[in-house]
Design a protein around this motif. Structure first.
Motif, PDB file in Angstrom:
ATOM      1  N   TYR A   1      -3.466   3.838  -4.884  1.00  0.00           N
ATOM      2  CA  TYR A   1      -3.804   2.493  -5.366  1.00  0.00           C
ATOM      3  C   TYR A   1      -2.854   2.045  -6.469  1.00  0.00           C
ATOM      4  N   ALA A   2      -2.487   2.961  -7.352  1.00  0.00           N
ATOM      5  CA  ALA A   2      -1.572   2.624  -8.443  1.00  0.00           C
ATOM      6  C   ALA A   2      -0.220   2.172  -7.902  1.00  0.00           C
ATOM      7  N   LYS A   8      -0.713  -1.367  -6.467  1.00  0.00           N
ATOM      8  CA  LYS A   8      -0.928  -2.376  -7.508  1.00  0.00           C
ATOM      9  C   LYS A   8       0.334  -2.675  -8.295  1.00  0.00           C
ATOM     10  N   LYS A   9       1.199  -1.656  -8.486  1.00  0.00           N
ATOM     11  CA  LYS A   9       2.462  -1.857  -9.202  1.00  0.00           C
ATOM     12  C   LYS A   9       3.534  -2.484  -8.309  1.00  0.00           C
ATOM     13  N   LYS A  29      -3.132  -8.016   0.653  1.00  0.00           N
ATOM     14  CA  LYS A  29      -4.572  -7.819   0.724  1.00  0.00           C
ATOM     15  C   LYS A  29      -5.216  -8.922   1.551  1.00  0.00           C
ATOM     16  N   SER A  75     -10.736  -7.520   0.077  1.00  0.00           N
ATOM     17  CA  SER A  75     -10.540  -6.361  -0.803  1.00  0.00           C
ATOM     18  C   SER A  75      -9.769  -5.241  -0.109  1.00  0.00           C
ATOM     19  N   TYR A 107      -6.432  -3.493   1.422  1.00  0.00           N
ATOM     20  CA  TYR A 107      -4.970  -3.459   1.421  1.00  0.00           C
ATOM     21  C   TYR A 107      -4.470  -3.292   2.847  1.00  0.00           C
TER      22      TYR A 107
END
Length: 65
Positions: free
Chosen positions: A27-28, A31-32, A39, A42, A44
């Motif tokens: 997830y990190a 998100k980065k 998305k 909710s 991905y």
């Protein structure tokens, strides 16, 4: 009739398993923006080719050092 391209998508859990990292680590990265994705609601959507690109980029970076 329209042309529809078939894309291969993987889940966050599959991404984590592929990279042998935790789900939180996956997830990190998403998100980065380290791995290209988008998305829907909710969820991905991660193209398998984006994971290939990330692996290639990281391999090239480690070879350069």
């Amino acid at each position: 009739m329209s042309d529809i391209t078939n894309y291969d998508f993987i889940t966050v859990d599959q991404l984590a398993a592929t990279l042998q990292i935790s789900r939180g680590g996956a997830y990190a990265l998403l998100k980065k923006g380290e791995i290209k994705c988008f998305k829907i609601g909710s969820h991905y959507k991660i193209q398998s080719s984006a994971v290939d690109e990330y692996i290639h980029k990281m391999t090239e970076a480690s070879i350069a050092h």
